[in-house]
Design a protein around this motif. Structure first.
Motif, short mmCIF file in Angstrom:
data_model
loop_
_atom_site.label_atom_id
_atom_site.label_comp_id
_atom_site.label_asym_id
_atom_site.label_seq_id
_atom_site.Cartn_x
_atom_site.Cartn_y
_atom_site.Cartn_z
N LEU A 208 35.36 35.78 64.12
CA LEU A 208 35.96 36.63 63.10
C LEU A 208 36.01 35.92 61.74
CD1 LEU A 208 37.22 39.47 62.90
CD2 LEU A 208 39.46 38.38 63.19
N LEU A 209 36.39 34.64 61.74
CA LEU A 209 36.44 33.87 60.50
C LEU A 209 35.04 33.69 59.90
CD1 LEU A 209 39.07 31.10 61.35
CD2 LEU A 209 39.31 32.97 59.71
N LEU A 210 34.08 33.44 60.76
CA LEU A 210 32.71 33.27 60.27
C LEU A 210 32.20 34.57 59.65
CD1 LEU A 210 30.25 31.44 59.98
CD2 LEU A 210 29.50 32.21 62.25
N GLY A 211 32.53 35.71 60.27
CA GLY A 211 32.14 36.99 59.70
C GLY A 211 32.75 37.22 58.33
N ALA A 212 34.04 36.84 58.18
CA ALA A 212 34.69 36.98 56.88
C ALA A 212 34.03 36.10 55.82
CB ALA A 212 36.18 36.66 57.01
N ASN A 213 33.70 34.86 56.19
CA ASN A 213 33.03 33.95 55.25
C ASN A 213 31.66 34.47 54.83
OD1 ASN A 213 34.37 31.02 54.82
ND2 ASN A 213 35.01 31.85 56.80
N VAL A 214 30.89 34.91 55.83
CA VAL A 214 29.55 35.43 55.52
C VAL A 214 29.66 36.68 54.66
CG1 VAL A 214 27.46 36.40 56.52
CG2 VAL A 214 28.52 34.40 57.57
N GLY A 215 30.60 37.56 54.98
CA GLY A 215 30.76 38.78 54.19
C GLY A 215 31.12 38.48 52.75
N ALA A 216 32.04 37.52 52.53
CA ALA A 216 32.41 37.16 51.16
C ALA A 216 31.22 36.57 50.41
CB ALA A 216 33.58 36.18 51.18
N GLY A 217 30.46 35.69 51.07
CA GLY A 217 29.31 35.09 50.40
C GLY A 217 28.24 36.11 50.06
N VAL A 218 27.94 37.00 51.01
CA VAL A 218 26.94 38.04 50.75
C VAL A 218 27.42 38.98 49.65
CG1 VAL A 218 25.76 40.02 51.76
CG2 VAL A 218 25.96 37.90 53.06
N GLY A 219 28.72 39.30 49.64
CA GLY A 219 29.26 40.16 48.58
C GLY A 219 29.12 39.54 47.20
N ILE A 220 29.35 38.23 47.10
CA ILE A 220 29.18 37.55 45.81
C ILE A 220 27.73 37.64 45.35
CG2 ILE A 220 29.21 35.29 44.71
CD1 ILE A 220 31.69 34.63 46.34
N ALA A 221 26.80 37.40 46.29
CA ALA A 221 25.38 37.47 45.93
C ALA A 221 24.99 38.88 45.48
CB ALA A 221 24.52 37.03 47.11
N LEU A 222 25.45 39.90 46.22
CA LEU A 222 25.14 41.28 45.84
C LEU A 222 25.78 41.66 44.51
CD1 LEU A 222 25.48 43.07 49.31
CD2 LEU A 222 23.38 42.44 48.11
#
Length: 415
Positions: free
Chosen positions: A116-130
């Motif tokens: 769950l934590l890894l998903g939150a980290n990946v989601g935040a990083g992808v959101g910044i890139a987008l």
């Protein structure tokens, strides 16, 4: 207080991103610390989780700091932060749904909290890139719209200036024709002592016509793309020197120009050569000026140099005319002629250069691309003596423009 509010409004979006990264990093470290004493966890598993969680969180913190130093507007920072939060929430919800579904189905996951934590980290990083890509796309669209607007404005200004140039040129040439006509009519009615006052009038009219020709050529050089063709540089140089000899019989010329030198140029070449030769003569300061015209060529390039024995060109003038963006501050036709030569030289892929001679004077020149002459383009320079040459007061307009100008201008003396 207003300064603090301004700084806070500029940094809010970046602070949100940094805060998200710090929060994820803190939660990740706490998770790893909680399971550090678990004897069933291997060192490799703990290391992978540490690198995964802290790596993503650290990258998010660095991205927030980097955005704060980029000078982005507050709305742009908020746009990136919004993408970060929304994508992190969606990814966390999606991973949570998968975990619940697997758990209800009787499946087994080794560490649901880490997932769950890894998903939150990946989601935040992808959101910044987008979000960053979205900001760049919006700015690119705005710049394209501004360029299109500026292009339309420049095209409109060019059309207006071109119309004003033709209108002004028509009326000035009409006035010059009237003055010349009345001067010719007045000449038989005055004595020899008074007739000498007519000479400055004719000379000024001739300079006005040449000035208009330079302005017209400069408008063409700045407003139209270069369309280079093959030109016989030898013919052009011999023709201009022959015209200068007729206009300035007291001057001496040293011409070192071989025949059959063909270059890539356009119809502005004649006007540029005429300006360089005339500037060397008119502003020489001597009763018997000496002008040298020389060609130095190789297989690919040809360098044209016009040298005089006058007072030379000041350094400030050289720096101004050495760049196409530098508009001359002088108001006479000499400055305009040198500026025109500089513009056309850059049009030919070269640069107008100035150098001082050891015995005084100046050397002005530029280079052109040489091409192999075709059999029908090479004409012996001796044939130029049989051609009618323009006098000092004649305009150097192109033939098509001569017809247009002659049909548009009618003197009151001819009506």
């Amino acid at each position: 207080m207003s300064r603090w509010m301004r700084i806070r409004s500029q940094m809010t979006g970046a602070l949100v991103i940094v805060s998200v990264g710090l929060l994820l990093r803190t939660v990740g470290v706490a998770h790893l610390y909680q399971f550090a004493l678990n004897p069933f966890r291997t060192f490799e598993t703990s290391l992978v989780e540490l690198v995964s969680l802290t790596g993503w969180a650290s990258a998010i913190v660095i991205a927030g700091y980097w955005f704060s130093r980029r000078g982005l507007r507050p709305d742009q920072l908020w746009r990136i932060a919004t993408w970060c939060l929304v994508t992190m929430g969606l990814m966390t919800a999606f991973v949570g749904y998968i975990l619940v579904d697997v758990s209800l189905g009787g499946g087994w996951l080794p560490d649901p909290r880490f997932t769950l934590l890894l998903g939150a980290n990946v989601g935040a990083g992808v959101g910044i890139a987008l979000g960053w890509q979205r900001v760049r796309a919006i700015e690119t669209a705005k710049r394209r719209e501004r360029r299109e607007t500026q292009t339309e404005l420049l095209e409109r200004q060019t059309r207006v200036l071109s119309h004003l140039n033709r209108h002004l040129r028509h009326h000035v040439l009409d006035t010059v024709t009237v003055v010349d006509g009345y001067t010719d009519l007045l000449s038989p009615h005055i004595d020899d002592d008074g007739r000498r006052y007519l000479t400055p009038i004719r000379e000024r009219n001739a300079r006005t016509v040449d000035l208009l020709a330079n302005v017209d050529a400069l408008v063409d050089a700045l407003g139209t793309p270069a369309s280079l063709v093959t030109r016989d540089l030898s013919l052009v140089l011999h023709a201009e020197v022959s015209a200068a000899r007729q206009a300035h019989p007291q001057a001496t010329f040293d011409v070192d120009v071989p025949t059959g030198v063909v270059v890539r140029a356009d119809d502005l070449l004649d006007i540029v050569v005429a300006n360089l030769v005339q500037n060397a003569l008119v502003h020489n300061g001597s009763d018997h000026p000496h002008v040298s015209v020389r060609l130095d060529d190789d297989d690919t390039r040809v360098r044209l140099t016009v040298t005089d024995d006058g007072p030379g060109i000041p350094q400030s003038v050289r720096e101004t005319f050495g760049h196409v963006d530098g508009v001359p501050e002088t108001t006479d036709d000499t400055g305009l002629g040198l500026y025109l030569a500089s513009v056309v030289a850059q049009r030919y892929g070269s640069e107008l250069t100035f150098s001082a001679e050891d015995d005084g004077g100046a050397a002005v020149g530029f280079t052109l691309q040489r091409v192999a002459p075709a059999p029908w383009t090479t004409t012996p320079s001796t044939q130029l003596m049989d051609r009618p040459q323009p006098t000092a007061g004649e305009s150097r307009r192109r033939p098509a423009e001569d017809d247009e100008a002659d049909s548009a201008i009618s003197s009151p003396l001819q009506r």
